[in-house]
Scaffold this motif. Structure first.
Motif, PDB file in Angstrom:
ATOM      1  N   GLY A 573     107.056  95.343  54.158  1.00 14.32           N
ATOM      2  CA  GLY A 573     105.905  96.248  54.187  1.00 14.32           C
ATOM      3  C   GLY A 573     105.138  96.250  52.885  1.00 14.32           C
ATOM      4  O   GLY A 573     103.890  96.223  52.877  1.00 14.32           O
ATOM      5  N   ARG A 574     105.848  96.294  51.776  1.00 19.22           N
ATOM      6  CA  ARG A 574     105.180  96.251  50.467  1.00 19.22           C
ATOM      7  C   ARG A 574     104.410  94.936  50.306  1.00 19.22           C
ATOM      8  O   ARG A 574     103.261  94.921  49.851  1.00 19.22           O
ATOM      9  N   MET A 575     105.059  93.841  50.663  1.00 26.63           N
ATOM     10  CA  MET A 575     104.433  92.532  50.477  1.00 26.63           C
ATOM     11  C   MET A 575     103.194  92.377  51.359  1.00 26.63           C
ATOM     12  O   MET A 575     102.168  91.844  50.926  1.00 26.63           O
ATOM     13  N   ALA A 576     103.273  92.847  52.603  1.00 23.33           N
ATOM     14  CA  ALA A 576     102.128  92.759  53.507  1.00 23.33           C
ATOM     15  C   ALA A 576     100.951  93.584  52.981  1.00 23.33           C
ATOM     16  O   ALA A 576      99.796  93.135  53.000  1.00 23.33           O
ATOM     17  N   SER A 577     101.233  94.779  52.502  1.00 25.47           N
ATOM     18  CA  SER A 577     100.170  95.645  51.976  1.00 25.47           C
ATOM     19  C   SER A 577      99.496  95.021  50.761  1.00 25.47           C
ATOM     20  O   SER A 577      98.265  95.064  50.613  1.00 25.47           O
ATOM     21  N   LEU A 578     100.296  94.434  49.890  1.00 25.46           N
ATOM     22  CA  LEU A 578      99.743  93.785  48.700  1.00 25.46           C
ATOM     23  C   LEU A 578      98.903  92.565  49.069  1.00 25.46           C
ATOM     24  O   LEU A 578      97.843  92.326  48.474  1.00 25.46           O
ATOM     25  N   MET A 579      99.360  91.801  50.038  1.00 21.36           N
ATOM     26  CA  MET A 579      98.603  90.620  50.475  1.00 21.36           C
ATOM     27  C   MET A 579      97.262  91.028  51.075  1.00 21.36           C
ATOM     28  O   MET A 579      96.229  90.383  50.821  1.00 21.36           O
ATOM     29  N   ILE A 580      97.268  92.100  51.849  1.00 24.73           N
ATOM     30  CA  ILE A 580      96.019  92.584  52.443  1.00 24.73           C
ATOM     31  C   ILE A 580      95.044  93.030  51.353  1.00 24.73           C
ATOM     32  O   ILE A 580      93.853  92.691  51.385  1.00 24.73           O
ATOM     33  N   GLU A 581      95.537  93.787  50.375  1.00 22.96           N
ATOM     34  CA  GLU A 581      94.664  94.240  49.297  1.00 22.96           C
ATOM     35  C   GLU A 581      94.133  93.057  48.487  1.00 22.96           C
ATOM     36  O   GLU A 581      92.951  93.014  48.121  1.00 22.96           O
ATOM     37  N   LYS A 582      94.993  92.082  48.225  1.00 26.01           N
ATOM     38  CA  LYS A 582      94.584  90.904  47.452  1.00 26.01           C
ATOM     39  C   LYS A 582      93.457  90.161  48.159  1.00 26.01           C
ATOM     40  O   LYS A 582      92.483  89.736  47.518  1.00 26.01           O
ATOM     41  N   TYR A 583      93.559  90.036  49.477  1.00 33.13           N
ATOM     42  CA  TYR A 583      92.553  89.270  50.215  1.00 33.13           C
ATOM     43  C   TYR A 583      91.243  90.038  50.359  1.00 33.13           C
ATOM     44  O   TYR A 583      90.163  89.476  50.177  1.00 33.13           O
ATOM     45  N   ILE A 584      91.340  91.314  50.687  1.00 31.66           N
ATOM     46  CA  ILE A 584      90.124  92.087  50.954  1.00 31.66           C
ATOM     47  C   ILE A 584      89.426  92.521  49.658  1.00 31.66           C
ATOM     48  O   ILE A 584      88.202  92.427  49.537  1.00 31.66           O
ATOM     49  N   LYS A 585      90.196  92.977  48.683  1.00 29.77           N
ATOM     50  CA  LYS A 585      89.591  93.454  47.433  1.00 29.77           C
ATOM     51  C   LYS A 585      89.499  92.386  46.344  1.00 29.77           C
ATOM     52  O   LYS A 585      88.668  92.487  45.438  1.00 29.77           O
ATOM     53  N   GLY A 586      90.392  91.396  46.418  1.00 30.24           N
ATOM     54  CA  GLY A 586      90.427  90.387  45.366  1.00 30.24           C
ATOM     55  C   GLY A 586      91.167  90.834  44.124  1.00 30.24           C
ATOM     56  O   GLY A 586      91.220  90.111  43.124  1.00 30.24           O
ATOM     57  N   GLU A 587      91.749  92.031  44.169  1.00 33.42           N
ATOM     58  CA  GLU A 587      92.512  92.568  43.042  1.00 33.42           C
ATOM     59  C   GLU A 587      93.576  93.522  43.568  1.00 33.42           C
ATOM     60  O   GLU A 587      93.555  93.921  44.734  1.00 33.42           O
ATOM     61  N   ILE A 588      94.512  93.870  42.695  1.00 29.75           N
ATOM     62  CA  ILE A 588      95.606  94.758  43.077  1.00 29.75           C
ATOM     63  C   ILE A 588      95.475  96.085  42.343  1.00 29.75           C
ATOM     64  O   ILE A 588      95.405  96.130  41.108  1.00 29.75           O
ATOM     65  N   THR A 589      95.413  97.176  43.134  1.00 35.03           N
ATOM     66  CA  THR A 589      95.410  98.511  42.538  1.00 35.03           C
ATOM     67  C   THR A 589      96.788  99.166  42.659  1.00 35.03           C
ATOM     68  O   THR A 589      97.128 100.017  41.843  1.00 35.03           O
ATOM     69  N   ARG A 590      97.562  98.764  43.682  1.00 34.65           N
ATOM     70  CA  ARG A 590      98.910  99.313  43.828  1.00 34.65           C
ATOM     71  C   ARG A 590      99.880  98.509  42.966  1.00 34.65           C
ATOM     72  O   ARG A 590     100.798  97.836  43.439  1.00 34.65           O
ATOM     73  N   THR A 591      99.656  98.589  41.661  1.00 41.38           N
ATOM     74  CA  THR A 591     100.492  97.830  40.729  1.00 41.38           C
ATOM     75  C   THR A 591     101.934  98.319  40.728  1.00 41.38           C
ATOM     76  O   THR A 591     102.832  97.580  40.329  1.00 41.38           O
ATOM     77  N   ASP A 592     102.144  99.559  41.181  1.00 36.02           N
ATOM     78  CA  ASP A 592     103.516 100.062  41.261  1.00 36.02           C
ATOM     79  C   ASP A 592     104.312  99.276  42.301  1.00 36.02           C
ATOM     80  O   ASP A 592     105.457  98.892  42.066  1.00 36.02           O
ATOM     81  N   MET A 593     103.682  99.021  43.456  1.00 36.25           N
ATOM     82  CA  MET A 593     104.355  98.228  44.487  1.00 36.25           C
ATOM     83  C   MET A 593     104.546  96.793  44.025  1.00 36.25           C
ATOM     84  O   MET A 593     105.594  96.182  44.250  1.00 36.25           O
ATOM     85  N   GLU A 594     103.528  96.254  43.376  1.00 31.33           N
ATOM     86  CA  GLU A 594     103.624  94.874  42.896  1.00 31.33           C
ATOM     87  C   GLU A 594     104.765  94.729  41.896  1.00 31.33           C
ATOM     88  O   GLU A 594     105.566  93.777  41.976  1.00 31.33           O
ATOM     89  N   HIS A 595     104.856  95.656  40.956  1.00 35.36           N
ATOM     90  CA  HIS A 595     105.918  95.602  39.947  1.00 35.36           C
ATOM     91  C   HIS A 595     107.286  95.686  40.612  1.00 35.36           C
ATOM     92  O   HIS A 595     108.219  94.956  40.226  1.00 35.36           O
ATOM     93  N   TRP A 596     107.401  96.533  41.618  1.00 41.75           N
ATOM     94  CA  TRP A 596     108.697  96.693  42.291  1.00 41.75           C
ATOM     95  C   TRP A 596     109.112  95.388  42.966  1.00 41.75           C
ATOM     96  O   TRP A 596     110.264  94.944  42.837  1.00 41.75           O
ATOM     97  N   ILE A 597     108.187  94.754  43.675  1.00 39.88           N
ATOM     98  CA  ILE A 597     108.509  93.500  44.373  1.00 39.88           C
ATOM     99  C   ILE A 597     108.881  92.401  43.385  1.00 39.88           C
ATOM    100  O   ILE A 597     109.859  91.657  43.589  1.00 39.88           O
ATOM    101  N   LEU A 598     108.120  92.292  42.296  1.00 44.11           N
ATOM    102  CA  LEU A 598     108.348  91.207  41.345  1.00 44.11           C
ATOM    103  C   LEU A 598     109.621  91.393  40.534  1.00 44.11           C
ATOM    104  O   LEU A 598     110.142  90.424  39.965  1.00 44.11           O
TER     105      LEU A 598
END
Length: 650
Positions: A573-598
């Motif tokens: 779920g986290r990865m899907a949400s981040l991928m959607i934001e990356k594609y639609i916005k071109g940037e990541i605002t949910r850096t908390d989720m990104e940090h957790w996954i990485l």
């Protein structure tokens, strides 16, 4: 009489000679005989292989010069093998083996002796080639990958084998051919057509120039450039998120079926399969029977789809008019048949209607809906066939027809399947309730799940997923631009989509919301068992998630499957949400989720069956002790999905 007989003999012999000369010089085409003529050397002029670009025009695959040392065995004269081997950086044993291989192929036809010399090695060798008769250097191109990502998508090229040569006479020993990915799918487009030069030799076997001034020579036709549908930045981001994890991510543009990202984890750098180390590197990747980096999990891995499959059952129930969006079902932490508990469920408010059933992923609701579908018909087998027909209309249970060379059908069982398992008319809906929640006998690949959710986002249709976007001077096949309808009426999709929207608003993915984007999704968890020495042992559950966004006129549909990822919203779920934001916005605002996954790895989970040590399941205190598994016995370790009736599936 004798004079007449002698005259007839002379005339007959003369006619035979004339007929033979006519056959050799007129009837038998001269151009064809050139290949057989020992006084003529055939030299192939290899064309430029077509370039590969991503959807935004970024160059992904180009060419680099390569130099092959070629051999014509019967023209080889005594030589200083030690010097020659030193120049080629091979042993004398290698020399003998390569010579015999070339001679077995053909004593008179050229074949590669040492392929793919570097520029440095070529420069040193070129000055001394005159000393080694029967050998010459041929220039051609190798692939030059301008990226380190997308190995499963781009593929690679390798030397043809005898089987390919026998099936496709165009190829000769030493020719290169696409082996995987788009290199294989679009081989005929990318490779071009070889040119041919016929060189006349004198009686001392020396080249004296073009045969008949090059009258029969042909020029090479360069391969065509192609543009693929992959967004290289999104692909790179997906591979980053999949670091230290195993699984697949498939993202599709619902409006046209173009594959935006196709991630398989673990992956590898495509440049490993270029140059003289290709064989060694390929062998290393191929023999990794645990991580399986050459196995494209996005296309080939067949998993139980889990709870994302519930939305298909909801749509079928609406189409078959056995449930309404408003109808409510009570849930007592599971589904009961009489006093017997057939499935478990997690705690949530009860009773639930369709919206809450989807948002809260209620097992009892979907088992009820599924049983009503099957039991609508007098014969359970007929009910299963109707159900299977609807499910397959979403592209499940069969090959999708995409343009990549590998894949699996998945599985949607029908009445015949269960007649074989239980006997004719000896089973009913209570035997197969696992299908209601995407487990049991149902299986799907990540690309099938992405296509399924794309069809839902489109309110009832999809385009065949494809990787080709543009071919230089040509058009893409019509089948990729043809709309394919599901069997579900458009009016039935809105209540299901509202439920998927509420998965993010107030359901099992409420912590994964992306500001400014309306996402519709569905979490999923599938139990994970491996067979170790014929004994099923439970491992940590798989994490599954499907989604599309925006809610109206979606631009991306995605499926994420993370092996041993605990539960749906934890990793997938986290990865899907981040991928959607990356594609639609071109940037990541949910850096908390990104940090957790990485910063979270699942390597320890994958090591459990091979450790020989006690381990926890899903982070709980229950311990499982297994004998240590030998990695080479890969056939003894297979994923299998079972259901614990006391455990929630969401």
């Amino acid at each position: 009489m004798r004079k007449l007989l002698l005259l007839l003999t002379v005339i007959t012999v003369g006619l035979l000679f004339i007929a033979r000369l006519f056959y050799l010089q007129v009837y038998k085409k001269e151009a064809y005989s050139l290949f057989e003529d020992s006084a003529i050397r055939t030299v192939y002029d290899y064309p430029k292989r077509g370039y590969v670009y991503d959807r935004n025009g970024k160059l992904l695959v180009a060419n680099q010069p390569s130099y092959d040392v070629m051999i014509i065995p019967r023209e080889v004269k005594p030589l200083d093998t030690l010097e020659f081997c030193k120049l080629l950086k091979i042993t004398k044993e290698d020399f003998i083996k390569k010579y015999h291989r070339a001679n077995n192929y053909s004593p008179r036809l050229p074949s590669p002796f040492v392929p793919q010399l570097s520029k440095k090695d070529y420069a040193v060798l070129q000055e001394k080639m005159r000393k080694f008769e029967g050998f010459y250097i041929q220039k051609r191109s190798l692939r030059d990958y301008q990226t380190t990502i997308g190995a499963n998508v781009l593929g690679d090229i390798g030397e043809v084998n005898q089987r390919i040569i026998e099936k496709q006479p165009y190829y000769k020993m030493g020719d290169l051919i696409g082996n995987q990915g788009v290199e294989k799918s679009y081989e005929d487009v990318l490779r071009g057509v070889k040119g041919i030069k016929f060189i006349q030799k004198d009686r001392f076997n020396k080249n004296i120039g073009p045969y008949k001034n090059g009258r029969f020579d042909t020029l090479p036709q360069p391969g065509k450039d192609i543009k693929i549908t992959i967004d290289s930045e999104l692909q790179q981001y997906g591979e980053l998120l999949m670091t230290n994890k195993r699984g697949g991510i498939v993202a599709i543009d619902p409006s046209n079926g173009e594959i935006l990202a196709l991630v398989s984890g673990p992956s590898y750098n495509p440049n490993l399969l270029v140059g003289r180390d290709r064989s060694k590197n390929f062998t290393k990747l191929y023999r990794d029977s645990i991580a399986k980096p050459l196995f494209d999990r996005g296309l080939q891995a067949q998993y139980a789809p889990g709870s994302p499959f519930k939305v298909v059952n909801a749509l079928i129930a609406l189409q078959e008019d056995v449930m309404s969006p408003e109808e409510k079902v009570s849930c007592r932490m599971g589904y009961y048949y009489g006093s017997r508990k057939l499935t478990g469920c997690h705690h949530h408010k009860s009773p639930v209607d369709m919206n809450a059933g989807i948002a809260q992923s209620c097992n009892a609701y979907f088992v009820t809906a599924y049983r009503k579908i099957i039991d609508k018909y007098d014969d359970a087998g007929n009910g299963m066939n109707i159900w299977a027909k609807h499910a397959k209309s979403f592209g499940l249970g069969n090959y999708l027809g995409y343009d990549l060379p590998v894949g699996q059908k998945g599985r949607i069982p029908d009445g015949d399947y269960y007649d074989k398992a239980y006997g004719n008319n000896r089973w009913g809906s209570t035997y197969i309730v696992s299908n209601a929640i995407g487990q049991g006998e149902v299986e799907a690949t990540p690309i099938q799940l992405a296509n399924m959710v794309a069809a839902i986002g489109n309110r009832g249709y999809y385009y065949t997923p494809h990787i080709i976007k543009d071919i230089e001077g040509d058009t893409i096949p019509k089948k990729y631009t043809t709309k394919r309808q599901t069997t579900i009426d458009k009016r039935h999709f809105e209540p299901v989509i509202e439920g998927m929207f509420d998965v993010y608003n107030k359901g099992t993915a409420s912590t994964l919301r992306i500001p400014g984007i309306d996402i519709c999704g569905k979490t999923g968890t599938a139990e994970n068992f491996v067979r170790i020495d014929s004994v099923y042992t439970q491992l940590t559950d798989h994490s599954i998630f499907v989604a599309f966004a925006p809610k109206d006129n979606p631009k991306i549909a995605i499926a994420v499957f993370v092996e041993n990822g605990y539960w749906g919203s934890r990793f997938a779920g986290r990865m899907a949400s981040l991928m959607i934001e990356k594609y639609i916005k071109g940037e990541i605002t949910r850096t908390d989720m990104e940090h957790w996954i990485l910063t979270h790895s699942l390597e320890n989970e994958y090591a459990k069956p091979y450790s020989g040590e006690p381990f926890k399941i899903n982070g709980e205190t229950t311990l499982q002790v297994v004998d240590k598994v030998q990695p080479k016995k890969d056939d003894d370790v297979n994923n299998s999905i079972n259901i614990d009736p006391n455990k929630p599936q969401f």
